[in-house]
Structure formats: structure tokens, C-alpha cells
Scaffold this motif. Structure first.
Motif, PDB file in Angstrom:
ATOM      1  N   ASN A   1     -10.451 -12.571  13.827  1.00 43.04           N
ATOM      2  CA  ASN A   1     -10.641 -13.823  14.553  1.00 43.04           C
ATOM      3  C   ASN A   1     -11.809 -13.644  15.518  1.00 43.04           C
ATOM      4  O   ASN A   1     -11.708 -12.901  16.495  1.00 43.04           O
ATOM      5  CB  ASN A   1      -9.368 -14.208  15.293  1.00 43.04           C
ATOM      6  CG  ASN A   1      -9.467 -15.567  15.930  1.00 43.04           C
ATOM      7  OD1 ASN A   1     -10.316 -15.802  16.783  1.00 43.04           O
ATOM      8  ND2 ASN A   1      -8.591 -16.465  15.518  1.00 43.04           N
TER       9      ASN A   1
ATOM     10  N   ASP B   1     -11.071 -14.570  19.214  1.00 44.07           N
ATOM     11  CA  ASP B   1     -10.244 -13.570  19.898  1.00 44.07           C
ATOM     12  C   ASP B   1     -11.042 -12.295  20.180  1.00 44.07           C
ATOM     13  O   ASP B   1     -10.898 -11.682  21.235  1.00 44.07           O
ATOM     14  CB  ASP B   1      -9.009 -13.225  19.062  1.00 44.07           C
ATOM     15  CG  ASP B   1      -8.007 -14.369  18.992  1.00 44.07           C
ATOM     16  OD1 ASP B   1      -8.154 -15.365  19.745  1.00 44.07           O
ATOM     17  OD2 ASP B   1      -7.077 -14.275  18.158  1.00 44.07           O
TER      18      ASP B   1
ATOM     19  N   GLU C   1     -13.307 -12.871  23.107  1.00 48.48           N
ATOM     20  CA  GLU C   1     -12.539 -12.924  24.353  1.00 48.48           C
ATOM     21  C   GLU C   1     -12.068 -11.532  24.772  1.00 48.48           C
ATOM     22  O   GLU C   1     -12.168 -11.157  25.938  1.00 48.48           O
ATOM     23  CB  GLU C   1     -11.337 -13.859  24.186  1.00 48.48           C
ATOM     24  CG  GLU C   1     -10.555 -14.029  25.473  1.00 48.48           C
ATOM     25  CD  GLU C   1      -9.397 -14.997  25.330  1.00 48.48           C
ATOM     26  OE1 GLU C   1      -8.432 -14.847  26.105  1.00 48.48           O
ATOM     27  OE2 GLU C   1      -9.441 -15.890  24.454  1.00 48.48           O
TER      28      GLU C   1
END
Length: 152
Positions: free
Chosen positions: A120, A123, A126
Motif C-alpha cells: 500500500n 501506508d 505514512e
């Protein structure tokens, strides 16, 4: 309705949120420069691409990620986003992985996950505090027999 190829190609939305392009990214497979929406065959993308990236700050570090958002096929994307490769680069000196007159690979500070399927991008960015994307390109890879998907 947006005419941005990243929106039309569902890269913005499926893989990343809207962003403002702040760096120039050029990707070459052999001698062919990739543009958003390029149609390529697997035989054309067997070797790692040459990547040219230019930003405004010579101290900026970049993480390049190539994923297949509809793996193994557009009709059955059970492994979406499949991570093909990830590289960490800064604008300095050339290396085989990051090619630019002044692009070099940096020490591995961002680690590739132990899995490749169901990666992802949001993700990942982040987790490592990467911030918004600065540039993106995508191409469609058609199987030699005509069936295929896209990669970013």
C-alpha cells in the motif's frame, strides 16, 4: 471532469491522493521514454529502467516506488498493489539504480517490506513520513498476447 492522465488512469485515487508535481521525473525503458498511459509489452520492461529526476533542492531525497495496482490482472486484482521495486535516491552522483547526471543511491534507510503483494503506497509513505508525492508516471503493460494491466 479532470483531464489529468494520472486521474484518468486512476493512479490518483487508486494509489495516491491528489498532489502537486514539484519534481521532473523521466523514465526510459531501453531508448523509449515513458509517458503517462504508454503501452508497453513485458519484453520491453524486462530490464530496470533508467530514471532521471530533477528537483529544486539538491539536498532532497527521493524514494521511487513501482507498483502494479491491478495484479495479477485487471479483472482479478487480488494482489493489488504488487510492489515491483523500491529505491531511495538523492540528487548527487549516478549509480546503476538511479541514473541522472547528479543522481546517486543513498544508504538504505527505508526498508522494502517482506512481502510484495498487497503493498500500500499510501501506508508506506505514512510509515516513513515521506509526505506527498512529488511526481508520478504510469504505463499500461499488455501481455504479449494482448491481455494486461498497468504499473506506476
Amino acid at each position: 471532469m479532470s483531464r489529468d492522465p494520472l486521474v484518468v488512469g486512476h493512479v490518483v485515487g487508486d494509489i495516491m491522493d491528489p498532489f502537486i508535481t514539484t519534481a521532473s521525473l523521466r523514465v526510459f525503458y531501453n531508448s523509449k521514454e515513458m509517458t503517462n498511459g504508454s503501452e508497453l509489452k513485458p519484453s520491453q520492461v524486462l530490464n530496470q529502467p533508467r530514471i532521471h529526476i530533477e528537483g529544486h533542492d539538491m539536498r532532497t531525497l527521493y524514494t521511487l516506488v513501482m507498483v502494479d495496482p491491478d495484479a495479477p490482472s485487471p479483472s482479478n486484482p487480488t494482489k493489488r498493489e504488487y510492489l515491483h521495486w523500491q529505491r531511495d535516491c538523492s540528487i548527487r552522483e549516478p549509480t546503476p539504480n538511479c541514473r541522472h547526471p547528479s543522481l546517486r543511491s543513498i544508504r538504505q534507510t527505508i526498508y522494502q517490506p517482506g512481502w510484495r503483494q498487497n503493498f500500500n503506497t499510501r501506508d508506506f509513505a505514512e510509515l516513513y513520513g515521506l509526505g506527498s508525492p512529488v511526481a508520478a508516471l504510469f504505463f499500461n503493460c499488455q501481455r504479449e498476447n494482448g491481455c494486461g494491466g498497468r504499473s506506476v
